[in-house]
Design a protein around this motif. Structure first.
Motif, short mmCIF file in Angstrom:
data_model
loop_
_atom_site.label_atom_id
_atom_site.label_comp_id
_atom_site.label_asym_id
_atom_site.label_seq_id
_atom_site.Cartn_x
_atom_site.Cartn_y
_atom_site.Cartn_z
N THR A 122 0.86 -1.18 0.00
CA THR A 122 0.00 0.00 0.00
C THR A 122 0.89 1.23 0.00
O THR A 122 1.60 1.51 0.97
N TYR A 158 0.04 -4.53 1.73
CA TYR A 158 -1.36 -4.13 1.68
C TYR A 158 -2.15 -4.98 2.65
O TYR A 158 -1.76 -6.09 3.02
N ASP A 213 -7.65 -1.73 2.22
CA ASP A 213 -6.82 -0.66 1.64
C ASP A 213 -7.28 -0.38 0.21
O ASP A 213 -7.83 -1.24 -0.46
N LYS A 246 -6.23 0.10 -3.51
CA LYS A 246 -5.11 -0.16 -4.41
C LYS A 246 -5.02 0.97 -5.43
O LYS A 246 -5.98 1.71 -5.65
N THR A 289 -6.20 -10.26 1.27
CA THR A 289 -4.75 -10.07 1.21
C THR A 289 -4.09 -11.02 2.20
O THR A 289 -4.67 -11.39 3.22
N ARG A 314 -6.44 4.54 4.86
CA ARG A 314 -5.75 3.81 3.79
C ARG A 314 -6.72 3.42 2.67
O ARG A 314 -6.30 2.88 1.65
#
Ligand code: FES
Ligand code: FES
Lengths: 158, 532
Positions: B354, B411, B415, B417, B426, B460
């Motif tokens: 991230t 990440y 979050d 992308k 993830t 995020r």
């Protein structure tokens, strides 16, 4: 082009063919005898997938002039099965996942057989040495080495 | 949470899965160990002829004249096939899904664009006679300046490799000469980063080197069809490609394949089938066309080379704040599948991390090198190599443990992308933790306690303001046609559009960018339009 008459033993049977001068043993076996087990991989002695036994010794059929095997005894994968049963090496290859695409397998099995016929209990290094002329692009060799060692020690399923 | 779409193929599912942890024998193993598996070349047909091609000795040249008078008289020659004999002598593989323009002839006509490009095919009674005839063909070349470097190829004044793409770059959606990704303001973040690290990475072309070389045997059948034994990895793809090149319905062919002597991506290009079938059509006999080892290694397509520049901004505490990437994918002389590789390459940025500011440009470039093709994760592999080398260097730069550095920047679920999709399922943190444990690599407690399921999302999940670039949006030119086309086709392409919305109740949409950055919506679908 004149044809050369040629007789030899193929997996225990007498065979007779006419070959063009310069024909290699791989082409003679595949195209004239009809034994498709030796494979063409390079025709240059680089890959070992065309390996056969000539009088028990391992040879690259793509680099062997057909006329030079007159009167000799050729073994290929086609003759490896023992009647309806798999040879212990074949069994071990199957059990140990020693073939992926299978294209190197005929040559690998002949190289392995040449080894075990003269040295029934080879070390790991001897196995590696014995198949060092055979390229396998799929398996990473480890399963093949394990299969040969298993066959040598009799560790194969029935 | 792990999401399994069990509604898909629900009636075909067997949820009673007990396979993990035990071996299952392959169905083809018995054939392999007994040598009875049928590869394409294990078929010996009555009256089979052999096809070999004359290949270009030049990397880039105009063909002035091809003299076959002597070759025609050579013993055993049944037929010489020229480019003009090929019904549709221009194709691009992904045209089957309407992606890209036809740019590659089966047999070169006026120009050769890489060393080894096929120019003529000779069908003879034996391979030896085909080779002997090939030696008697005289090709008169006018050498042209060649370009072998991806960056040189994009410079103004570089030799034009492939006239279908005069700028030496694949053109996406008729407009864009590269794939771009913009997320946040990478330049501003780089300017305020504690450290900036810029590096160049390269990967050479890689040969698949399958033990069995590419090849096909085509034979006329009594019902007017053709039986084709082939090494292809992509049987239906090859059927349709042959139908297009030979200008016949695809049910003209009965393709038999499936047993492939190693492919790894190098057997998807339909390299041998069209000429083998054409040879069979023109002679009425079975025709075999199989690559020699040298052809396979030198002219068979490799994994494409890549050059990648990465410029990262990192803070003293280890957080990566900006990643700027420029990458060039070397397609060789023709597109084949490299246009898609570049899309994958861009889609992979900035790796599984991230990073709040990401900037990427990925070019699919034409050079006078052997056309590239698929190979195990093509488009992503080299980028991963570059990114992970860079990660180690960055960790070193800020004095952090490389494993902890990856966990810090990994990440996490929730979050955002760089592609404006929410990260889900993830597991990089867990992978690194397991790898550290297995390698007995000590990592500190706080990193051992980290989880992909914790601390993601929130700030995020935001899409940072992204500066728009003042660049006039170029209009799509009319599709180029080249001299190879037999009949000009009038249909023009549909403008690219968004994929249709899913038919059933869609999941809640991910947060959308307030102002999509340049071109972002267009890139949401790899191929833009569907075949009509
Ligand atoms: S085909 Fe004989 S060594 Fe490769
Ligand atoms: S199994 Fe494919 S080359 Fe060995």
């Amino acid at each position: 082009m004149s044809k050369i008459p040629l007789q030899f033993r193929h997996n225990g049977r007498d065979v007779a063919i006419f070959v063009d001068g310069g024909t290699n043993l791989l082409v003679a076996l595949r195209e004239l005898i009809g034994d498709m087990t030796p494979k063409f991989g390079c025709g240059q002695g680089g890959c070992g997938t065309c390996s056969v036994l000539i009088d028990g010794e391992l040879h690259l059929s793509c680099l062997t002039l057909a006329e030079t095997v007159a009167g000799r005894s050729i073994e290929t994968l086609d003759g490896m099965k023992q009647g309806p049963n798999l040879h212990p090496l074949q069994r071990a290859f199957a059990d140990h996942f020693a073939a992926q695409c299978g294209y190197c397998t005929p040559g690998m099995l002949m190289a392995a057989k040449a080894l075990l016929d003269r040295n029934p209990s080879p070390s790991r290094d001897e196995v590696i040495e014995a198949i060092s002329g055979n390229i396998c692009r799929c398996t990473g060799y480890e399963p093949i080495i394990n299969a040969i060692l298993a066959a040598a020690s009799g560790r194969v399923s029935a | 949470m792990l999401e399994l779409r069990k509604d898909i193929f629900a009636d075909e599912r067997d949820d009673n899965l007990k396979e993990i942890g035990k071996g299952t024998q392959r169905q083809d193993m018995l054939g392999h160990v007994t040598g009875t598996s049928n590869y394409f070349n294990d078929h010996k047909l009555q009256g089979m002829l052999h096809l070999k091609v004359v290949r270009s000795t030049q990397a880039h040249a105009r063909i002035r004249r091809i003299d076959t008078t002597e070759a025609e008289r050579s013993a055993g020659v049944r037929r010489i096939i020229r480019g003009t004999d090929v019904p549709v002598n221009l194709n691009t593989l992904l045209s089957l899904i309407n992606f890209g323009k036809d740019d590659e002839p089966s047999l070169a006509v006026d120009k050769v664009r890489y060393k080894g490009e096929p120019i003529l095919a000779i069908v003879a009674d034996s391979e030896r006679e085909a080779f002997e005839a090939i030696a008697k063909v005289k090709v008169d070349y006018e050498p042209l300046p060649a370009v072998f470097d991806v960056e040189d190829a994009l410079k103004p004044g570089a030799p034009v490799v492939n006239e279908t793409y005069p700028k030496n770059a694949f053109i996406y959606h008729d407009v864009y000469d590269h794939q771009r990704l913009r997320f946040g303001d990478a330049d501003a973040a780089l300017a305020s980063a504690d450290h900036v690290l810029e590096q160049r990475y390269q990967m050479s072309p890689i040969e698949h080197a399958p033990t069995e070389t590419n090849g096909a045997i085509a034979a006329p059948d009594t019902n007017g069809r053709y039986v084709v034994y082939t090494s292809t990895q992509a049987l239906f793809f090859s059927v349709d490609t042959c139908a297009k090149i030979l200008d016949v319905p695809s049910n003209t062919f009965h393709f038999i394949g499936g047993t492939v002597g190693g492919g790894f991506g190098g057997k998807v290009d339909t390299l041998t089938e069209p000429l083998a079938i054409l040879g069979a059509m023109l002679t009425g006999r079975p025709v075999r066309y199989v690559f020699g080892r040298e052809e396979e290694m030198q002219y068979g397509p490799p994994r494409g080379a890549e050059r990648i520049y990465i410029k990262d901004g990192v803070m003293r505490d280890g957080r990566i704040v900006a990643r700027k990437i420029r990458a060039y994918f070397d397609s060789g002389a023709y597109t084949r599948l490299s246009s898609y590789a570049a899309v994958k390459c861009a889609a992979h940025l900035p790796g599984p991390y991230t990073i709040p500011n990401v900037y990427g440009d990925v070019y699919c470039v034409f050079t006078n090198r052997t056309p590239a093709t698929a190979m195990r994760g093509f488009g992503v592999t080299a980028m991963d190599f570059a990114i992970e080398c860079q990660m180690d260097k960055l960790a070193n730069l800020v004095g952090m443990d490389p494993m902890e550095f990856r966990i810090l920047n990994a990440y996490r679920d929730g979050d955002m992308k760089a592609h404006r999709r929410e990260a889900k399922n993830t597991a990089l943190i867990e992978c690194v933790q397991v790898a550290a444990e297995k390698a007995k690599w000590p990592i500190r407690d706080e990193f051992r306690r980290a989880s992909s399921r914790k601390d993601g999302g929130g700030s995020r999940a935001a899409i940072p303001p992204t500066p728009t670039e003042s660049r006039a949006r170029p209009a799509a030119p009319a599709q180029q046609r080249t001299s190879y086309d037999r009949a000009p086709v009038t249909a023009t392409r549909e403008p690219p559009r968004e994929p249709p919305p899913p038919p059933t109740t869609p999941p809640p949409p991910p947060p959308r960018p307030s102002a999509p950055s340049h071109g972002a919506t267009r890139f949401s679908s790899v191929f833009g339009t569907r075949r009509r």
